[in-house]
Design a protein around this motif. Structure first.
Motif, mmCIF file in Angstrom:
data_model
loop_
_atom_site.group_PDB
_atom_site.id
_atom_site.type_symbol
_atom_site.label_atom_id
_atom_site.label_comp_id
_atom_site.label_asym_id
_atom_site.label_seq_id
_atom_site.Cartn_x
_atom_site.Cartn_y
_atom_site.Cartn_z
ATOM 1 N N TRP A 1 0.816 -1.208 0.000
ATOM 2 C CA TRP A 1 0.000 0.000 0.000
ATOM 3 C C TRP A 1 0.856 1.266 0.000
ATOM 4 O O TRP A 1 0.367 2.354 -0.280
ATOM 5 N N ALA A 2 2.149 1.125 0.333
ATOM 6 C CA ALA A 2 3.021 2.302 0.391
ATOM 7 C C ALA A 2 3.955 2.379 -0.818
ATOM 8 O O ALA A 2 5.027 2.966 -0.749
ATOM 9 N N ASP A 3 3.546 1.799 -1.926
ATOM 10 C CA ASP A 3 4.345 1.785 -3.155
ATOM 11 C C ASP A 3 4.225 3.131 -3.856
ATOM 12 O O ASP A 3 3.150 3.516 -4.316
ATOM 13 N N ALA A 4 5.338 3.860 -3.976
ATOM 14 C CA ALA A 4 5.317 5.203 -4.556
ATOM 15 C C ALA A 4 5.609 5.224 -6.048
ATOM 16 O O ALA A 4 5.502 6.276 -6.679
ATOM 17 N N ILE A 5 5.975 4.091 -6.637
ATOM 18 C CA ILE A 5 6.342 4.086 -8.052
ATOM 19 C C ILE A 5 5.322 3.337 -8.902
ATOM 20 O O ILE A 5 4.886 3.824 -9.942
ATOM 21 N N VAL A 6 4.915 2.144 -8.489
ATOM 22 C CA VAL A 6 3.862 1.393 -9.186
ATOM 23 C C VAL A 6 2.618 1.480 -8.307
ATOM 24 O O VAL A 6 2.468 0.745 -7.335
ATOM 25 N N THR A 7 1.739 2.392 -8.648
ATOM 26 C CA THR A 7 0.615 2.726 -7.775
ATOM 27 C C THR A 7 -0.254 1.517 -7.443
ATOM 28 O O THR A 7 -0.737 0.834 -8.351
ATOM 29 N N PRO A 8 -0.478 1.232 -6.161
ATOM 30 C CA PRO A 8 -1.320 0.091 -5.782
ATOM 31 C C PRO A 8 -2.763 0.227 -6.233
ATOM 32 O O PRO A 8 -3.467 -0.781 -6.380
ATOM 33 N N TYR A 9 -3.219 1.457 -6.468
ATOM 34 C CA TYR A 9 -4.600 1.650 -6.890
ATOM 35 C C TYR A 9 -4.895 0.952 -8.220
ATOM 36 O O TYR A 9 -6.024 0.515 -8.462
ATOM 37 N N LYS A 10 -3.916 0.864 -9.087
ATOM 38 C CA LYS A 10 -4.096 0.173 -10.369
ATOM 39 C C LYS A 10 -4.325 -1.320 -10.147
ATOM 40 O O LYS A 10 -5.177 -1.932 -10.813
ATOM 41 N N THR A 11 -3.583 -1.913 -9.223
ATOM 42 C CA THR A 11 -3.744 -3.336 -8.955
ATOM 43 C C THR A 11 -5.124 -3.633 -8.391
ATOM 44 O O THR A 11 -5.771 -4.612 -8.772
ATOM 45 N N VAL A 12 -5.601 -2.771 -7.478
ATOM 46 C CA VAL A 12 -6.950 -2.940 -6.930
ATOM 47 C C VAL A 12 -7.990 -2.782 -8.038
ATOM 48 O O VAL A 12 -8.954 -3.552 -8.125
ATOM 49 N N ASP A 13 -7.788 -1.791 -8.902
ATOM 50 C CA ASP A 13 -8.703 -1.552 -10.017
ATOM 51 C C ASP A 13 -8.750 -2.773 -10.940
ATOM 52 O O ASP A 13 -9.830 -3.203 -11.367
ATOM 53 N N TRP A 14 -7.579 -3.332 -11.241
ATOM 54 C CA TRP A 14 -7.525 -4.526 -12.096
ATOM 55 C C TRP A 14 -8.250 -5.701 -11.447
ATOM 56 O O TRP A 14 -9.030 -6.416 -12.102
ATOM 57 N N TYR A 15 -8.019 -5.900 -10.156
ATOM 58 C CA TYR A 15 -8.638 -7.028 -9.456
ATOM 59 C C TYR A 15 -10.164 -6.894 -9.451
ATOM 60 O O TYR A 15 -10.882 -7.888 -9.675
ATOM 61 N N GLU A 16 -10.654 -5.708 -9.214
ATOM 62 C CA GLU A 16 -12.104 -5.499 -9.198
ATOM 63 C C GLU A 16 -12.708 -5.782 -10.574
ATOM 64 O O GLU A 16 -13.784 -6.393 -10.690
ATOM 65 N N LYS A 17 -12.015 -5.365 -11.629
ATOM 66 C CA LYS A 17 -12.496 -5.627 -12.983
ATOM 67 C C LYS A 17 -12.381 -7.111 -13.326
ATOM 68 O O LYS A 17 -13.249 -7.659 -14.026
ATOM 69 N N ALA A 18 -11.320 -7.776 -12.842
ATOM 70 C CA ALA A 18 -11.168 -9.210 -13.073
ATOM 71 C C ALA A 18 -12.277 -9.995 -12.384
ATOM 72 O O ALA A 18 -12.787 -10.990 -12.920
ATOM 73 N N ALA A 19 -12.655 -9.554 -11.175
ATOM 74 C CA ALA A 19 -13.747 -10.208 -10.452
ATOM 75 C C ALA A 19 -15.053 -10.053 -11.216
ATOM 76 O O ALA A 19 -15.843 -11.003 -11.343
ATOM 77 N N GLU A 20 -15.294 -8.858 -11.734
ATOM 78 C CA GLU A 20 -16.506 -8.630 -12.515
ATOM 79 C C GLU A 20 -16.536 -9.498 -13.767
ATOM 80 O O GLU A 20 -17.560 -10.095 -14.119
ATOM 81 N N ALA A 21 -15.367 -9.591 -14.444
ATOM 82 C CA ALA A 21 -15.283 -10.398 -15.655
ATOM 83 C C ALA A 21 -15.481 -11.883 -15.372
ATOM 84 O O ALA A 21 -15.998 -12.625 -16.217
ATOM 85 N N ALA A 22 -15.080 -12.322 -14.174
ATOM 86 C CA ALA A 22 -15.202 -13.731 -13.804
ATOM 87 C C ALA A 22 -16.595 -14.097 -13.312
ATOM 88 O O ALA A 22 -16.893 -15.273 -13.105
ATOM 89 N N GLY A 23 -17.442 -13.069 -13.102
ATOM 90 C CA GLY A 23 -18.771 -13.327 -12.598
ATOM 91 C C GLY A 23 -18.904 -13.143 -11.107
ATOM 92 O O GLY A 23 -19.873 -13.596 -10.495
ATOM 93 N N GLY A 24 -17.909 -12.490 -10.501
ATOM 94 C CA GLY A 24 -17.954 -12.223 -9.064
ATOM 95 C C GLY A 24 -16.649 -12.573 -8.382
ATOM 96 O O GLY A 24 -15.884 -13.428 -8.859
ATOM 97 N N GLU A 25 -16.379 -11.912 -7.264
ATOM 98 C CA GLU A 25 -15.127 -12.137 -6.549
ATOM 99 C C GLU A 25 -15.017 -13.563 -6.033
ATOM 100 O O GLU A 25 -13.925 -14.137 -6.002
ATOM 101 N N GLU A 26 -16.120 -14.157 -5.636
ATOM 102 C CA GLU A 26 -16.089 -15.530 -5.134
ATOM 103 C C GLU A 26 -15.611 -16.495 -6.212
ATOM 104 O O GLU A 26 -14.819 -17.407 -5.943
ATOM 105 N N THR A 27 -16.042 -16.281 -7.433
ATOM 106 C CA THR A 27 -15.601 -17.122 -8.546
ATOM 107 C C THR A 27 -14.129 -16.891 -8.854
ATOM 108 O O THR A 27 -13.363 -17.837 -9.039
ATOM 109 N N LEU A 28 -13.721 -15.622 -8.899
ATOM 110 C CA LEU A 28 -12.315 -15.306 -9.173
ATOM 111 C C LEU A 28 -11.408 -15.901 -8.109
ATOM 112 O O LEU A 28 -10.298 -16.369 -8.412
#
Length: 476
Positions: free
Chosen positions: A397-424
């Motif tokens: 969470w304290a990464d100043a060069i590769v922003t952690p917000y992008k990883t969270v954003d990707w994970y949320e979109k991956a969960a949606e694409a998979a049909g939900g976080e439980e499935t992912l």
């Protein structure tokens, strides 16, 4: 799952494979191994040392110029394979194994009896921020972007066949930063190549991250004469104020910000009321901070990359953003300048281009070709999931060069694409680590570094018996 790749030889099992001759003569004989699209350059036995067993080191080239190192245990091979990524612009074969850390290193696999391999990603560089190799060289850009991943795997399996008599029965990939981008690329472009993947602080969208975002961070910190506005020395002042406002938001005063999104910081109390000094912030410095927190936008105010610099990352700013009094650090500037000059655009501007030249209205569209080579932020993991692959993604969470917000954003979109976080979650586990620097390189207030992490043990359990990981913190 991958056994069919190596036909019936893999069905012999690890015990039968390891029973074949694996002595010094067999190792040195690998110099004569013939395979398509490449050649062996050396083969020698490396004596056991510290935590590493005696192994056969094979170095080979996959054409046109991917340098690969394969390490084969002389005894106790577990029948499995472990491949490591590389950091920055790579270019230095086995760089990670020259240090004590496990990030992007072959060491974690070799210590556990795996055959291991890595590459320089297809070029020789003077440092990991040197990108001159890519100047008008699309073949090298392609190899760095994705081809070195599959070619390293291919050549390593040739060596395993020649040395043990069979390929591996299970394959794992591990990488952080650029190595994390490679991990995502492996899951998306080569979904059946690895059974397990460990991705740390993934720089999964290089064109938007290094091209757009890093150029933005540098530009907004320049005054009219091109000099940095916020320089070395004030990170402590800012960090102390941030921690005072955010530490207890999670209910515990422990010197760590659990989630920077949960805290609204007001630094107006630090504004200089008289002469500027080390104990206050000028209006211009406060403006830089506001823009760093916001992240890159265009003239219309449209966000060009998710989020900005997270609260709690201040102890690490000297290395990535501001530099120190001795002239060290400020690596974001070096990455942005080199990437834009030689790697980013369809036509390379070359030497002399800097992040100050980046145009946020037109330049994002000029990186279309390299985006196809480099980026691996698709949320669609259906092919990897269908192959039964397991993936652990982690980010500080304290990464100043590769922003952690992008990883969270990707994970949320991956969960949606998979049909939900439980499935992912059947195939992908995300761990966001409070207070952790980029890839755990520097120790923050809590003292946590990469040495305190162990994603390998839970991944092995997940692959062995289906036990889903609940933590990546080291038990030691």
């Amino acid at each position: 799952m991958r056994a069919a790749i190596f036909l019936s030889t893999v069905l012999l099992g690890a015990s039968a494979s390891a029973a074949l001759a694996t002595d010094a003569a067999t190792c040195e004989g690998l110099r004569n191994t013939v395979f398509s699209g490449g050649y062996v350059t050396s083969a020698r036995v490396i004596p056991a040392a510290e935590t590493l067993p005696e192994y056969c080191e094979v170095r080979a080239t996959a054409l046109p110029a991917i340098s690969i190192e394969v390490r084969l245990p002389l005894a106790g091979w577990n029948g499995k394979y472990y491949q490591a990524g590389c950091g920055g612009f790579c270019g230095i074969l086995g760089r990670a194994d020259a240090g004590a850390g496990w990030i992007n290193a072959m060491r974690p696999g070799l210590e556990r009896g795996y055959a291991t391999a890595t590459s320089d990603s297809g070029h020789h560089g003077l440092s990991v921020v040197d990108a001159a190799w890519a100047d008008n060289n699309p073949h090298a850009e392609r190899d760095w972007g994705y081809r070195s991943i599959s070619e390293t795997h291919r050549v390593a399996q040739v060596m395993l066949e020649a040395f043990y008599g069979s390929g591996s029965e299970q394959e794992i990939f591990q990488g952080c930063s650029t190595g994390g981008r490679m991990a995502h690329m492996a899951a998306q472009r080569f979904p059946e190549l690895f059974d397990g993947i460990i991705s740390g602080a993934p720089a999964m969208n290089y064109t938007d991250l290094v091209g757009t975002k890093m150029s933005y961070l540098m530009q907004v910190n320049l005054d009219a004469d091109g000099n940095p506005i916020l320089g070395p020395g004030k990170d402590g002042l800012i960090g102390d104020a941030v921690m005072a406002q955010c530490d207890a938001v999670d209910g515990a005063e422990d010197g760590v910000i659990a989630d920077p999104r949960a805290c609204e910081v007001d630094l107006s109390g630090l504004q200089c009321t008289g002469a500027a000094g080390d104990d206050c912030l000028t209006e211009a410095e406060l403006d830089v901070l506001a823009k760093w927190r916001q992240g890159p936008v265009n003239a219309a105010g449209e966000q060009l990359y998710p989020g900005g610099i997270p609260e709690g990352s201040e102890p690490f700013w000297w290395l990535w953003l501001t530099g120190n009094a001795d002239g060290g650090g400020r690596l974001v500037s070096a990455f942005a300048d080199n990437f834009g000059a030689y790697m980013a655009f369809d036509q390379d501007p070359g030497h002399g281009w800097t992040a100050a030249d980046f145009d946020f209205e037109t330049d994002p569209a000029r990186m279309s070709r390299s985006a196809g080579f480099y980026n691996a932020d698709s949320p669609d993991l259906s092919a990897f999931r269908a192959a039964g692959g397991k993936m652990i993604v982690w980010h500080g969470w304290a990464d100043a060069i590769v922003t952690p917000y992008k990883t969270v954003d990707w994970y949320e979109k991956a969960a949606e694409a998979a049909g939900g976080e439980e499935t992912l979650a059947e195939n992908v586990a995300l761990f966001m680590v409070p207070g952790l620097d980029h890839c755990g390189i520097l120790a923050g207030p809590s003292g946590l570094t990469q040495a305190g992490l162990d994603p390998m043990t839970p991944l092995e359990a997940w692959l062995a018996d289906g036990t889903a990981p609940t933590s990546i913190l080291s038990a030691n």
